[in-house]
Design a protein around this motif. Structure first.
Motif, short mmCIF file in Angstrom:
data_model
loop_
_atom_site.label_atom_id
_atom_site.label_comp_id
_atom_site.label_asym_id
_atom_site.label_seq_id
_atom_site.Cartn_x
_atom_site.Cartn_y
_atom_site.Cartn_z
N LYS A 1 0.99 -1.14 0.01
CA LYS A 1 -0.13 -0.02 -0.14
C LYS A 1 0.84 1.28 -0.01
O LYS A 1 0.57 2.27 -0.53
N TRP B 1 4.27 1.88 -0.79
CA TRP B 1 5.31 2.22 -1.83
C TRP B 1 4.90 2.70 -2.99
O TRP B 1 4.09 2.20 -3.62
N ARG B 2 5.10 3.95 -3.14
CA ARG B 2 4.45 4.92 -4.14
C ARG B 2 5.87 5.71 -4.85
O ARG B 2 6.39 6.51 -4.20
N ASN B 3 6.10 5.37 -6.04
CA ASN B 3 7.05 6.18 -6.95
C ASN B 3 8.36 6.10 -6.22
O ASN B 3 9.05 7.20 -6.15
N ASP C 1 5.10 6.03 1.18
CA ASP C 1 4.27 7.09 1.84
C ASP C 1 3.47 6.77 2.81
O ASP C 1 2.43 6.12 2.65
N GLY D 1 -1.63 7.28 0.75
CA GLY D 1 -2.43 7.05 -0.52
C GLY D 1 -3.25 8.45 -0.82
O GLY D 1 -4.11 8.11 -1.49
N SER E 1 -3.80 11.55 -2.77
CA SER E 1 -3.71 12.06 -4.16
C SER E 1 -2.76 13.15 -4.08
O SER E 1 -2.89 14.07 -3.56
#
Length: 419
Positions: A58, A60-62, A66, A340, A342
């Motif tokens: 959930k 790990w973003r870019n 996060d 998460g 935006s």
């Protein structure tokens, strides 16, 4: 008499200020997409919070984590870092100090030169045991004339230092900085509020031996895909979610001796992207493929060229990821991890500058629960307070209308008097 021009101007200024306040206040906090609850904290202290596989899928973003920690609506800073198993601390080697000056009642200046010339991201400062904190400015230079800032001013904190083995009166504090390749580094220690500390040396640990801690993601099947023939086999490795992965490990049961060319692909939006080209062979009990550390994967395809040889019979497929953990100072209460939202980037906290202090005081483990998706209305409701509620916006609109009515009425009266 009312000055109509001035009245209009004051009116517009007042309305503009009110609308500005309303616009700033009415902006809702980011609506988070998921939440994972932590066990209730019973006593104050520094806690370790492992980044579980489910949480990593959930958060790990870019190429970034996060994750935010909240107690009610208050955000709590934390340190996040890879987990290592330390096998040996290594020997402490002192750097050269071409300048060491102490001006009583003012400052102490320490200039040190790492040798051999190397980039550093931390160093150890040894000084006599004390309970006094000192404010420090750290800069770097290549010529000892022009100095450049490396990090914000910070404090030497004896409580974050550790005793030096065999020297009970000397303590060692680890100081972190952004990776830097300057030839010289300078610490200016403020002595205006207290007597100077007794400096021992500055240096680094040589040949420290540590091992990365990795863990396996369990329950990942390896499925043979249908093809025209068995001259080329394609194996699908499908995960329940997109995980940041470090390595794929494969085993094949048959034949007893083999060596085949193989290509590893990632499935992304229905397309295949090549990750690695190599071979699988019986000489290797486990065949390994390294994966990018900044990407997350939910489906992998291994293509094996059998040619005229009998096809391989697959055994186990293991997916491994790096272990990470957060360290946070928490007071008694209930906390939740959220992420998460935006357009929101990974948080940056100054806790990174006190990594040694956080590590040293880290105690009990708080294992997060399974992350759950937040409905949009729930995420918005979480972030609302008086200033972000619709009631406040409507009240502002009524005030603006009332103010306009009052000004217009005053202007009409003034015009009638003039008529």
């Amino acid at each position: 008499m009312i000055n109509l021009g001035k009245t209009k101007k004051d009116c517009l200024i007042s309305i503009g200020m009110l609308l500005g306040v309303m616009g700033a206040s009415a902006q809702e906090r980011p609506a988070f997409g998921w939440e994972a609850l932590l066990p209730e904290v019973k006593s104050a202290g520094f806690y370790r919070i492992p980044v579980t596989p489910a949480l990593s899928a959930k958060a790990w973003r870019n190429g970034e984590w996060d994750i935010r920690i909240f107690r009610d609506s208050a955000e709590v800073p934390y340190l996040i870092e890879r987990r290592y198993e330390w096998l040996s601390e290594g020997d402490f080697l002192a750097y050269a100090t071409p300048e060491l000056v102490s001006v009583p009642g003012k400052k102490t200046v320490i200039v040190f030169e790492p040798k051999p010339q190397q980039s550093i991201r931390e160093f150890g400062l040894r000084y006599a045991n004390t309970a006094v904190r000192k404010n420090v400015v750290l800069t770097g230079s290549n010529d000892m004339r022009q100095w450049y800032a490396l990090r914000p001013p910070f404090q030497l904190d004896p409580s974050a230092a550790v005793p030096v083995q065999g020297k009970d009166t000397i303590i060692e504090e680890t100081i972190t900085l952004p990776l830097s390749g300057f030839r010289y580094f300078r610490m200016v220690i403020d002595d205006s509020a207290s007597a100077p500390i007794h400096f021992n040396c500055v240096g680094f640990r040589k040949n420290a031996d540590r091992r990365e801690v990795v863990r396996r993601i369990a329950g990942v099947p390896m499925q043979l895909l249908k093809g025209k023939d068995r001259r080329t086999d394609r194996f699908l490795i499908a995960l329940p979610a997109a995980y940041p992965l470090r390595e794929l490990r494969l085993q094949f049961r048959e034949p007893a001796m083999f060596r085949r060319e193989a290509v590893l692909y990632a499935l992304e939006d229905g397309r295949e992207r090549q990750l690695a080209f190599g071979s699988v062979r019986s000489e290797d009990t486990v065949n390994r493929f390294s994966l990018e550390g900044t990407a997350a994967y939910d489906s992998l395809v291994l293509q094996v060229e059998n040619g005229d040889n009998p096809p391989l019979v697959s055994g186990e497929a293991g997916l491994w990821q790096e272990e990470w953990e957060m360290i946070a100072q928490l007071a008694p209460g209930r906390y939740a991890l959220r992420g998460g939202a935006s357009g929101q980037r990974a948080p940056v906290y100054d806790a990174a500058y006190f990594a040694a202090n956080y590590r040293r005081q880290a105690g009990a483990v708080l294992a997060p629960g399974e992350p759950v998706a937040l409905r949009k209305e729930d995420a918005v409701a979480e972030s609302k307070d008086f200033f972000t509620s619709r009631w406040w916006v409507w009240m502002g609109i009524v005030l603006v209308v009332g103010l306009l009515g009052f000004v217009v009425r005053s202007m009409v009266r003034e015009m009638k008097k003039k008529g």
